[in-house]
Write a protein that holds these residues in place. Structure first.
Motif: not given
Length: 97
Positions: A80-91
């Motif tokens: 699996v990909l290693d997620i390091t940040s949730v990103g910006i915004g809600t869409s």
């Protein structure tokens, strides 16, 4: 249960190995979910942002992880990909192809 690198999507209908399109707010990938630097090969190259095409690893009916290929998703031990940040915004969205 290991919740690292997990995305919660209540009552999703995705299955392991399914290709999905990821979309994020903003121009380009500046607001995209961050991942550890990964080489996606031809057309994308190496990036630290989640690209527009990824593959589902179903954790349960409310959670998924993501892989860079169907082969990685369907592996006996999924890569699996290693997620390091949730990103910006809600869409942010994952759309079945």
């Amino acid at each position: 249960q290991n919740t690292l690198d997990t995305i919660t999507i209540p009552n999703h209908f995705f299955v392991t190995g399914e290709k999905v399109v990821y979309s994020n707010p903003g121009a380009g990938s500046t607001q995209a979910i961050g991942i550890a630097s990964t080489d996606f090969g031809v057309g994308i190259g190496t990036t630290d942002k989640l690209p527009s095409s990824v593959y589902i690893v179903k954790v349960n009916e409310n959670s998924v992880k993501l892989a860079k290929s169907a082969e990685d998703a369907l592996s006996l031990t999924p890569k699996v990909l290693d997620i390091t940040s949730v990103g910006i915004g809600t869409s942010h969205a994952f759309t079945s192809i």
